[in-house]
Design a protein around this motif. Structure first.
Motif, PDB file in Angstrom:
ATOM      1  N   THR A 138       0.856  -1.184   0.000  1.00  0.00           N
ATOM      2  CA  THR A 138       0.000   0.000   0.000  1.00  0.00           C
ATOM      3  C   THR A 138       0.891   1.233   0.000  1.00  0.00           C
ATOM      4  OG1 THR A 138      -0.150   0.499   2.378  1.00  0.00           O
ATOM      5  CG2 THR A 138      -1.536  -1.298   1.549  1.00  0.00           C
ATOM      6  N   THR A 149      -2.907  10.000   0.270  1.00  0.00           N
ATOM      7  CA  THR A 149      -4.155   9.327  -0.059  1.00  0.00           C
ATOM      8  C   THR A 149      -5.317  10.299   0.128  1.00  0.00           C
ATOM      9  OG1 THR A 149      -4.533   8.532   2.198  1.00  0.00           O
ATOM     10  CG2 THR A 149      -3.223   7.113   0.722  1.00  0.00           C
ATOM     11  N   TRP A 238      -6.997   3.426   0.578  1.00  0.00           N
ATOM     12  CA  TRP A 238      -6.232   4.057  -0.497  1.00  0.00           C
ATOM     13  C   TRP A 238      -6.856   3.788  -1.857  1.00  0.00           C
ATOM     14  CZ3 TRP A 238      -3.138   0.706  -3.773  1.00  0.00           C
ATOM     15  CH2 TRP A 238      -3.086  -0.629  -3.348  1.00  0.00           C
ATOM     16  N   ALA A 241      -6.923  -0.924  -6.146  1.00  0.00           N
ATOM     17  CA  ALA A 241      -5.531  -1.122  -6.570  1.00  0.00           C
ATOM     18  C   ALA A 241      -5.331  -0.802  -8.042  1.00  0.00           C
ATOM     19  CB  ALA A 241      -5.104  -2.561  -6.291  1.00  0.00           C
TER      20      ALA A 241
END
Length: 286
Positions: A138, A149, A238, A241
């Motif tokens: 991450t 983020t 966050w 992906a």
């Protein structure tokens, strides 16, 4: 000693430190905490297109953020060129920056500081293509410089407040380019008081000591855009992906007041540049 072997010229003053690239930069430590992001359903200006569902976030890591957006001289010292549409305003934030170019800047800072790179980037400047480094799970895990983020950005922008801005709520009748604007005029450049980015730090900071978190240039953050997860508390979110669009936050000069809210979020193609887009880097603090 300015911390960079004299490369900051006469040295840094006050709480500033010499950052990679030889810029005197003051940083704020935003501590791990539980807070809410997004907007209530009755908030004036709330987007009906891009999800702003209010929910709780828990950040387990502290993060360092510069008190001001990346300046044109700092960007040029690190990258060797200035992409901004108006290069005559040296104290203005750098603009005409794509998400990919902002990520490349963060990598360059990391390389100068001898830290791991947070992004895998390919292609020549000024149009690289970047993704989160395959070496980290991450962005919070990366020890180098990166983009904040969404959760870090909004938590820092709110500075403990739950209103539309850190200077209070915006009236239903003050969502466009109204002037004077009692809520935004003290803290943010928007279309009611400026048609272009202004020198950084002229208006009042928020409670964390951060300037121009709302207005001036919209700030590119790490996350791919997606609707927020529903229910419960998100730990170190966050975004997804993978995706096609990143996120920009906070409104900008020349843009209506409704976008200068802490919860406002917009998708941005990672290779698109805009005269109202800039950024500030982040560094996980351990």
């Amino acid at each position: 000693d300015d911390g960079c072997g004299g490369s900051c010229g006469v040295g840094c003053s006050g709480d500033e430190v010499c950052a990679p690239g030889g810029a005197c930069v003051e940083w704020v430590l935003f501590r791990d905490t539980l807070f809410s992001i997004g907007s209530p359903e009755d908030e004036a200006g709330r987007s009906t297109v891009f999800d702003e569902t209010r929910h709780s976030v828990w950040l387990n890591e502290d993060v360092l953020l510069p008190t001001m957006e990346v300046s044109q001289p700092w960007f040029e010292a690190v990258m060797g060129f200035n992409p901004s549409f108006d290069t005559t305003c040296s104290e203005c934030p750098v603009n005409d920056v794509s998400w990919n170019l902002a990520a490349t800047f963060c990598n360059a800072l990391s390389a100068m500081a001898g830290l791991p790179l947070c992004y895998d980037c390919a292609g020549a400047l000024p149009t690289p293509e970047c993704e989160l480094s395959a070496e980290v799970a991450t962005p919070y895990d990366c020890e180098g410089y990166r983009l904040p983020t969404e959760a870090e950005w909004e938590g820092a922008a709110r500075a403990g407040t739950n209103t539309a801005t850190y200077n209070g709520d915006i009236s239903l009748f003050d969502l466009s380019c109204d002037s004077p604007h009692p809520v935004l005029d003290p803290i943010a450049w928007f279309c009611g008081n400026s048609d272009r980015p202004q020198p950084r730090g002229l208006l009042e900071p928020n409670g964390e000591g951060l300037y121009d978190m709302l207005g001036n240039v919209i700030e590119l953050v790490h996350d791919y855009y997606a609707p927020y997860p529903g229910g419960g508390t998100s730990h170190d979110p966050w975004g997804p992906a993978t995706g096609t669009e990143r996120v920009a936050r906070g409104g900008a000069a020349g843009v209506p007041a409704r976008y200068a809210r802490a919860a406002s979020r917009e998708p941005a193609e990672p290779d698109t540049v805009s005269w109202i887009a800039g950024f500030r880097p982040a560094l996980t603090s351990r």
